[in-house]
Design a protein around this motif. Structure first.
Motif, mmCIF file in Angstrom:
data_model
loop_
_atom_site.group_PDB
_atom_site.id
_atom_site.type_symbol
_atom_site.label_atom_id
_atom_site.label_comp_id
_atom_site.label_asym_id
_atom_site.label_seq_id
_atom_site.Cartn_x
_atom_site.Cartn_y
_atom_site.Cartn_z
ATOM 1 N N UNK A 1 37.422 43.048 21.707
ATOM 2 C CA UNK A 1 36.446 43.813 22.477
ATOM 3 C C UNK A 1 37.042 44.197 23.828
ATOM 4 N N UNK A 2 36.673 45.366 24.313
ATOM 5 C CA UNK A 2 37.123 45.796 25.625
ATOM 6 C C UNK A 2 36.149 45.276 26.675
ATOM 7 N N UNK A 3 36.380 45.678 27.929
ATOM 8 C CA UNK A 3 35.484 45.259 29.002
ATOM 9 C C UNK A 3 34.101 45.897 28.841
ATOM 10 N N UNK A 4 34.005 47.035 28.168
ATOM 11 C CA UNK A 4 32.719 47.712 27.978
ATOM 12 C C UNK A 4 32.035 47.160 26.730
ATOM 13 N N UNK A 5 31.368 46.037 26.868
ATOM 14 C CA UNK A 5 30.770 45.395 25.711
ATOM 15 C C UNK A 5 29.319 45.824 25.554
ATOM 16 N N UNK A 6 29.120 47.101 25.287
ATOM 17 C CA UNK A 6 27.795 47.651 25.054
ATOM 18 C C UNK A 6 27.950 48.955 24.277
ATOM 19 N N UNK A 7 26.850 49.370 23.636
ATOM 20 C CA UNK A 7 26.889 50.617 22.869
ATOM 21 C C UNK A 7 26.629 51.842 23.743
ATOM 22 N N UNK A 8 25.767 51.695 24.756
ATOM 23 C CA UNK A 8 25.411 52.835 25.608
ATOM 24 C C UNK A 8 25.368 52.425 27.077
ATOM 25 N N UNK A 9 25.733 53.377 27.905
ATOM 26 C CA UNK A 9 25.524 53.251 29.342
ATOM 27 C C UNK A 9 24.318 54.101 29.707
ATOM 28 N N UNK A 10 23.403 53.538 30.457
ATOM 29 C CA UNK A 10 22.167 54.227 30.856
ATOM 30 C C UNK A 10 22.327 54.773 32.267
ATOM 31 N N UNK A 11 22.028 56.073 32.440
ATOM 32 C CA UNK A 11 22.129 56.733 33.738
ATOM 33 C C UNK A 11 20.781 57.365 34.062
ATOM 34 N N UNK A 12 20.263 57.067 35.245
ATOM 35 C CA UNK A 12 18.970 57.615 35.666
ATOM 36 C C UNK A 12 19.172 58.966 36.324
ATOM 37 N N UNK A 13 18.294 59.934 35.986
ATOM 38 C CA UNK A 13 18.326 61.258 36.587
ATOM 39 C C UNK A 13 17.073 61.485 37.403
ATOM 40 N N UNK A 14 16.354 62.547 37.099
ATOM 41 C CA UNK A 14 15.086 62.830 37.754
ATOM 42 C C UNK A 14 14.116 61.694 37.469
ATOM 43 N N UNK A 15 13.049 61.548 38.257
ATOM 44 C CA UNK A 15 12.072 60.474 38.020
ATOM 45 C C UNK A 15 11.605 60.439 36.567
ATOM 46 N N UNK A 16 11.757 59.274 35.949
ATOM 47 C CA UNK A 16 11.343 59.121 34.555
ATOM 48 C C UNK A 16 12.369 59.578 33.540
ATOM 49 N N UNK A 17 13.497 60.129 33.992
ATOM 50 C CA UNK A 17 14.500 60.639 33.062
ATOM 51 C C UNK A 17 15.645 59.637 32.903
ATOM 52 N N UNK A 18 15.978 59.346 31.650
ATOM 53 C CA UNK A 18 17.110 58.483 31.328
ATOM 54 C C UNK A 18 18.078 59.270 30.461
ATOM 55 N N UNK A 19 19.352 59.105 30.736
ATOM 56 C CA UNK A 19 20.389 59.639 29.852
ATOM 57 C C UNK A 19 21.250 58.481 29.376
ATOM 58 N N UNK A 20 21.729 58.619 28.148
ATOM 59 C CA UNK A 20 22.522 57.559 27.539
ATOM 60 C C UNK A 20 23.876 58.133 27.124
ATOM 61 N N UNK A 21 24.932 57.426 27.523
ATOM 62 C CA UNK A 21 26.290 57.835 27.203
ATOM 63 C C UNK A 21 26.909 56.779 26.292
ATOM 64 N N UNK A 22 27.340 57.214 25.123
ATOM 65 C CA UNK A 22 27.828 56.289 24.097
ATOM 66 C C UNK A 22 29.236 55.809 24.401
ATOM 67 N N UNK A 23 29.531 54.586 24.005
ATOM 68 C CA UNK A 23 30.896 54.069 24.030
ATOM 69 C C UNK A 23 31.499 54.223 22.633
ATOM 70 N N UNK A 24 32.766 53.898 22.513
ATOM 71 C CA UNK A 24 33.451 54.002 21.221
ATOM 72 C C UNK A 24 32.891 53.042 20.172
ATOM 73 N N UNK A 25 32.146 52.025 20.622
ATOM 74 C CA UNK A 25 31.598 51.061 19.672
ATOM 75 C C UNK A 25 30.514 51.665 18.788
ATOM 76 N N UNK A 26 30.023 52.856 19.130
ATOM 77 C CA UNK A 26 29.031 53.524 18.288
ATOM 78 C C UNK A 26 29.681 54.304 17.139
ATOM 79 N N UNK A 27 31.002 54.439 17.135
ATOM 80 C CA UNK A 27 31.686 55.308 16.168
ATOM 81 C C UNK A 27 31.452 54.842 14.729
ATOM 82 N N UNK A 28 31.098 55.808 13.857
ATOM 83 C CA UNK A 28 30.844 55.509 12.454
ATOM 84 C C UNK A 28 32.087 55.663 11.593
ATOM 85 N N UNK A 29 31.950 55.460 10.281
ATOM 86 C CA UNK A 29 33.123 55.459 9.396
ATOM 87 C C UNK A 29 33.597 56.834 8.948
ATOM 88 N N UNK A 30 32.732 57.857 9.051
ATOM 89 C CA UNK A 30 33.066 59.124 8.402
ATOM 90 C C UNK A 30 33.699 60.146 9.335
#
Length: 273
Positions: free
Chosen positions: A1-30
């Motif tokens: 495992x790398x230092x980024x031991x999570x599937x997504x990083x959560x970033x807050x934008x406008x009030x009530x808005x969340x954005x999620x940025x995926x790490x490589x750990x979300x990568x599928x097989x196909x």
């Protein structure tokens, strides 16, 4: 495992808005560029939990997901929720995973009120899986990337043989769903549940792909234990010569069954075969 031991990083934008940025750990097989279905469906489950938190004690008995198109690893993601119905006993909540103006996946959750009743309970003689500490380590052989969903999950073979369409395994995430946020039991189930047809693979993965366009998880309880607890998955797959199939997965913990997962499959011949 790398230092980024999570599937997504959560970033807050406008009030009530969340954005999620995926790490490589979300990568599928196909595909090197697209996510496995587990982490995105867990994101939708998280949104349902948050939307329903104000309604009092209710239990998510079912979540059905439609995986509308491949979910890119590189694109920022947002989740939109809508309360479809709020009755006295049953609530229905919809959640959609979007990127820009594209809808990538949708989920509908059924929540039933929790009420103590002297209802008879029944045991059905389901064979218990061997405990995880008595099972050997297992790795999914059809991932072809150094880092992906397969490296973010710990798997142990409990029964059966890979490739027969009838196998049981214990599985758990090695990392959290969201950076800096504790993963709930429901989210952990969803991270794992989409792996059912991988556990129950019935085809030669060097010759065939089997993409699931949906996932439906029915639960009658949540797993006990802490964040590192294992989820048992006994998966059976049926394939047809018409290019589609189905997988049914019994979900359990150390105390016995807790639900079931169902997936349709689109079966395709790989190009170089």
């Amino acid at each position: 495992m790398s230092e980024k031991e999570f599937f997504y990083q959560r970033v807050l934008g406008a009030p009530g808005q969340e954005r999620f940025f995926a790490t490589e750990f979300t990568r599928g097989p196909w595909s090197n560029d697209h996510q496995h279905g587990g982490p995105p469906t867990a994101l939708l489950a998280r949104a349902v939990e948050r939307e329903g938190a104000r309604a009092g004690e209710m239990f998510v008995t079912r979540m059905t997901f439609e995986l509308l198109r491949p979910i890119p690893i590189s694109a920022p993601l947002e989740v939109v929720t809508e309360v479809l119905a709020e009755g006295r006993s049953v609530h229905r909540i919809a959640a959609a995973l979007v990127s820009g103006d594209q809808q990538l996946a949708v989920g509908v959750a059924v929540r039933i009120r929790v009420q103590e009743l002297a209802v008879p309970t029944f045991a059905h003689g389901d064979a218990a899986l061997r405990p995880p500490d008595q099972c050997r380590a297992f790795e999914f052989p059809f991932f072809h990337h150094a880092v992906g969903y397969h490296t973010a999950m710990e798997v142990r073979l409990a029964d059966g043989e890979f490739g027969t369409g009838n196998m049981a395994a214990w599985i758990r995430p090695r990392c959290d769903l969201i950076e800096g946020e504790e993963t709930t039991p429901l989210q952990r189930i969803m991270i794992c549940a989409d792996a059912g047809h991988g556990v129950g693979t019935a085809l030669d993965t060097s010759a065939w792909s089997f993409v699931n366009p949906d996932l439906s998880v029915h639960l009658h309880r949540l797993p006990t234990g802490g964040a590192g607890e294992w989820l048992g998955m006994h998966a059976r797959t049926w394939s047809t010569p018409l290019g589609f199939g189905m997988c049914q997965t019994q979900l359990s913990d150390r105390h016995g069954p807790l639900g079931v997962g169902i997936q349709s499959q689109v079966i395709s011949k790989l190009r170089d075969h």
